[in-house]
Design a protein around this motif. Structure first.
Motif, PDB file in Angstrom:
ATOM      1  N   SER A 118       0.834  -1.209   0.000  1.00 14.24           N
ATOM      2  CA  SER A 118       0.000   0.000   0.000  1.00 14.24           C
ATOM      3  C   SER A 118       0.865   1.254   0.000  1.00 14.24           C
ATOM      4  CB  SER A 118      -0.927  -0.004   1.206  1.00 14.24           C
ATOM      5  OG  SER A 118      -0.176  -0.002   2.414  1.00 14.24           O
ATOM      6  N   MET A 119       2.000   1.231   0.714  1.00 15.14           N
ATOM      7  CA  MET A 119       2.873   2.408   0.744  1.00 15.14           C
ATOM      8  C   MET A 119       3.600   2.605  -0.576  1.00 15.14           C
ATOM      9  SD  MET A 119       2.326   3.991   3.410  1.00 15.14           S
ATOM     10  CE  MET A 119       3.563   5.214   3.026  1.00 15.14           C
ATOM     11  N   VAL A 120       3.897   1.519  -1.299  1.00 17.18           N
ATOM     12  CA  VAL A 120       4.466   1.673  -2.644  1.00 17.18           C
ATOM     13  C   VAL A 120       3.487   2.416  -3.548  1.00 17.18           C
ATOM     14  CG1 VAL A 120       5.207   0.413  -4.701  1.00 17.18           C
ATOM     15  CG2 VAL A 120       5.983  -0.322  -2.451  1.00 17.18           C
ATOM     16  N   LEU A 121       2.222   2.055  -3.465  1.00 22.18           N
ATOM     17  CA  LEU A 121       1.210   2.729  -4.288  1.00 22.18           C
ATOM     18  C   LEU A 121       1.034   4.190  -3.872  1.00 22.18           C
ATOM     19  CD1 LEU A 121      -1.461  -0.113  -4.519  1.00 22.18           C
ATOM     20  CD2 LEU A 121       0.209   0.580  -6.235  1.00 22.18           C
ATOM     21  N   VAL A 122       1.090   4.460  -2.579  1.00 24.00           N
ATOM     22  CA  VAL A 122       0.995   5.855  -2.108  1.00 24.00           C
ATOM     23  C   VAL A 122       2.176   6.667  -2.625  1.00 24.00           C
ATOM     24  CG1 VAL A 122       1.050   7.329  -0.063  1.00 24.00           C
ATOM     25  CG2 VAL A 122      -0.407   5.312  -0.101  1.00 24.00           C
ATOM     26  N   GLY A 123       3.375   6.088  -2.590  1.00 22.65           N
ATOM     27  CA  GLY A 123       4.544   6.786  -3.128  1.00 22.65           C
ATOM     28  C   GLY A 123       4.427   7.067  -4.602  1.00 22.65           C
ATOM     29  N   LEU A 124       3.884   6.112  -5.374  1.00 27.38           N
ATOM     30  CA  LEU A 124       3.687   6.341  -6.811  1.00 27.38           C
ATOM     31  C   LEU A 124       2.649   7.436  -7.057  1.00 27.38           C
ATOM     32  CD1 LEU A 124       3.719   2.645  -8.092  1.00 27.38           C
ATOM     33  CD2 LEU A 124       5.520   4.357  -8.312  1.00 27.38           C
TER      34      LEU A 124
END
Length: 589
Positions: A137-143
């Protein structure tokens, strides 16, 4: 029976823990025999008595391929590949006239594709967060934070779009960005997304909206490319020199709080990491506008950005360790040299002046931070050295920028050698002070004598602050220099071109400082300094009187000598009782 049931339950519990440890173990231990409760072998080193050797650790490079594949897929690279393919696809669509023949249609297609993709990023991130899959989920937030300003960059790349299309697309981009981040804040409760960070993000969002609108307005006034004048050129300079550094300075308002929890979305570095992504994409956006509209990108344009970045890093880094904190002060002094080129002196001078003010305030607020005071002085020297040569030579003719730096460093060393009480530093300061006088007054015919006088004066005044008990032969050195000073003054008065008033300046200076400033410190015992100063003051009149007496008649000299000795006799008569006071005491006894 009860004891048997408890043993069976304990055995099942131990087996379940073993299975769980095997599933969570990353090491490939299939070759290790299944021997329960056997400690690792311990070998004894025969060379060292009583020493024990632990089994060697496995080499990470000898891991099996399956271990590396597990680590690779644990990072979930598919999200990154997906984003890269999206950006590449938008680029190919924007230059492919066969896919869609109109530029406006290609722009709208790319814009809608990015918006739908970002919306899916937020939805999937919230879904994964509800499943407690924090890393993905944090990878998607960073993107999402990286792509939030990309639609406005796509709009800037389309230079020939109409103003109505530009305004409509910008408004739609703002609304979608606000909805996405509002959804993250509401439905992703574990995410460390404070309100102040959202306020800073909204300001950057408005800036990315204003950029294409501003450049689209000035494109109608621009004639040609790579110009160095005109309203559009001034606008672009202001964007790089003022607007983007001010946007970067907003990082100081990002909250610096403790971690709100132990989960990955709750880490303390997340707000600053999001801001770093936003400001980086904003810089890329401004660079894209310069590339589209044909402006030069010079190194001096990055100097204000680097200066703000240097001070932001200094202010945001914790105060410990102190050595790192002090080391982070130096980049702010070095960055202005990016603008130290022909035609960009104003940027250099402005940044150096800001350094003087910033280091001065820091020295005032932090009394123990002496390095800030030193760097303020260095910045002041570099500021003066950066002034136009004609301005410098108005104060001191034939002085260059290099001469300003050398003079400033010499003054710095002279000040600190005068401030400290070490007699060895007094010798260094005296030499530097004499050299400085020789350089400044190099055209004067008596420059050598003036330089020697300046060195002697510096040394003797510095010696008033010594503690003779702490330094061996300090008093002997003081007396020796005082005698040399007196001799040099009489020699000076016999040189060609010397005037009798010249020794009055250094002699009276030393005598005045000794009599006015130092009696309260109890240094009246250092009689060699006032005596030598008085001798230097009288060196001019004495030499002049001797010259006059050489040409005077012998009879006149004899008469003057008679009056002189008459006065000495009278003084001896009045002071006889004082001089023979000790003898009278002996006779009475």
């Amino acid at each position: 029976m009860l004891a048997r049931v408890m043993r069976l339950q304990n055995c099942r519990s131990n087996n379940s823990h073993k299975i769980l440890r095997c599933l969570m173990n990353d090491n490939d231990e299939s070759h290790v025999p299944n021997v329960p409760n056997v400690p690792p072998p311990i070998t004894t080193n025969p060379n060292v008595e009583g020493s024990k050797l632990l089994p060697p650790k496995p080499n990470p490079l000898h891991r099996p391929l399956s271990w590396w594949l597990r680590k690779f897929f644990a990072c979930n690279p598919f999200y990154l590949v997906s984003t890269a393919l999206l950006l590449y696809g938008c680029y190919r669509v924007s230059i492919d006239g066969n896919f869609i023949d109109r530029e406006t249609s290609r722009l709208l297609f790319n814009f809608n594709s990015v918006q739908v993709y970002e919306l899916l990023l937020v939805v999937v991130a919230i879904f994964l967060a509800r499943r407690c899959l924090w890393y993905d989920s944090m990878v998607l937030v960073g993107l999402e934070n990286m792509l939030v300003f990309v639609p406005f960059i796509l709009l800037s790349a389309a230079a020939l779009t109409g103003p109505w299309i530009t305004g409509s697309v910008c408004a739609a981009g703002v609304i979608m960005a606000v909805l996405r981040f509002g959804g993250l804040r509401r439905y992703f409760a574990e995410l460390n997304l404070p309100k102040s960070l959202l306020g800073v993000g909204f300001i950057l969002l408005v800036l990315n909206v204003v950029l294409p609108l501003t450049y689209r307005h000035y494109i109608d006034l621009k004639i040609g490319t790579h110009l160095d004048a005109g309203p559009d050129y001034i606008m672009n300079e202001c964007m790089w020199l003022l607007v983007l550094p001010a946007a970067l300075a907003l990082g100081n308002f990002v909250p610096y709080t403790q971690s709100v929890g132990k989960l990955l979305p709750q880490r303390r570095w997340l707000p600053m990491g999001m801001f770093a992504l936003w400001i980086s994409v904003t810089g890329v956006h401004l660079w894209a506008l310069d590339w589209v509209y044909g402006y030069y990108l010079r190194p001096d344009l990055f100097a204000p950005i680097g200066w703000v970045l240097a001070w932001t890093v200094f202010l945001r880094v914790p105060a410990k360790p102190a050595a790192l904190k002090y080391a982070l002060m130096f980049p702010a002094v070095v960055v202005p040299f990016l603008a130290d080129t022909s035609g960009t002196e104003k940027t250099y001078l402005a940044l150096m002046a800001l350094n003087v003010a910033a280091f001065g305030v820091l020295r005032f607020l932090q009394g123990g931070n002496r390095l800030a005071g030193h760097l303020a002085y260095v910045s002041g020297i570099l500021f003066v050295a950066g002034l136009p040569t004609s301005w410098i030579q108005l104060a001191i003719p034939s002085l260059s920028a290099t001469g300003c730096v050398v003079a400033g460093l010499a003054a710095y060393l002279i000040f600190w050698t005068a401030w400290l009480r070490n007699p060895k530093l007094a010798l260094l300061g005296a030499m530097l002070f004499g050299i400085a006088i020789a350089v400044i007054f190099h055209d004067h015919p008596q420059v050598v004598n003036w330089a020697l006088q300046g060195g002697f004066v510096f040394f003797l005044l510095h010696s008033l602050r010594w503690n003779d008990a702490e330094h061996l032969r300090a008093g002997i050195t003081r007396n020796f220099i005082a005698i040399i000073w007196t001799i040099q003054s009489f020699v000076w008065m016999n040189c060609e071109g010397a005037r009798s008033w010249m020794p009055l300046i250094p002699g009276l200076l030393v005598l005045a400082l000794y009599c006015v400033l130092l009696p309260g410190r109890g240094v009246w015992r250092l009689f060699v300094i006032p005596v030598s100063a008085l001798a230097v003051v009288l060196s001019g009149p004495c030499c002049l009187a001797i010259d006059r007496l050489r040409s005077a008649p012998a009879g006149l000299l004899a008469i003057i000598a008679s009056f002189f000795f008459l006065g000495l006799g009278t003084v001896a008569a009045f002071t006889r009782e004082f001089w023979h006071h000790h003898e009278h005491k002996i006779e009475k006894k």
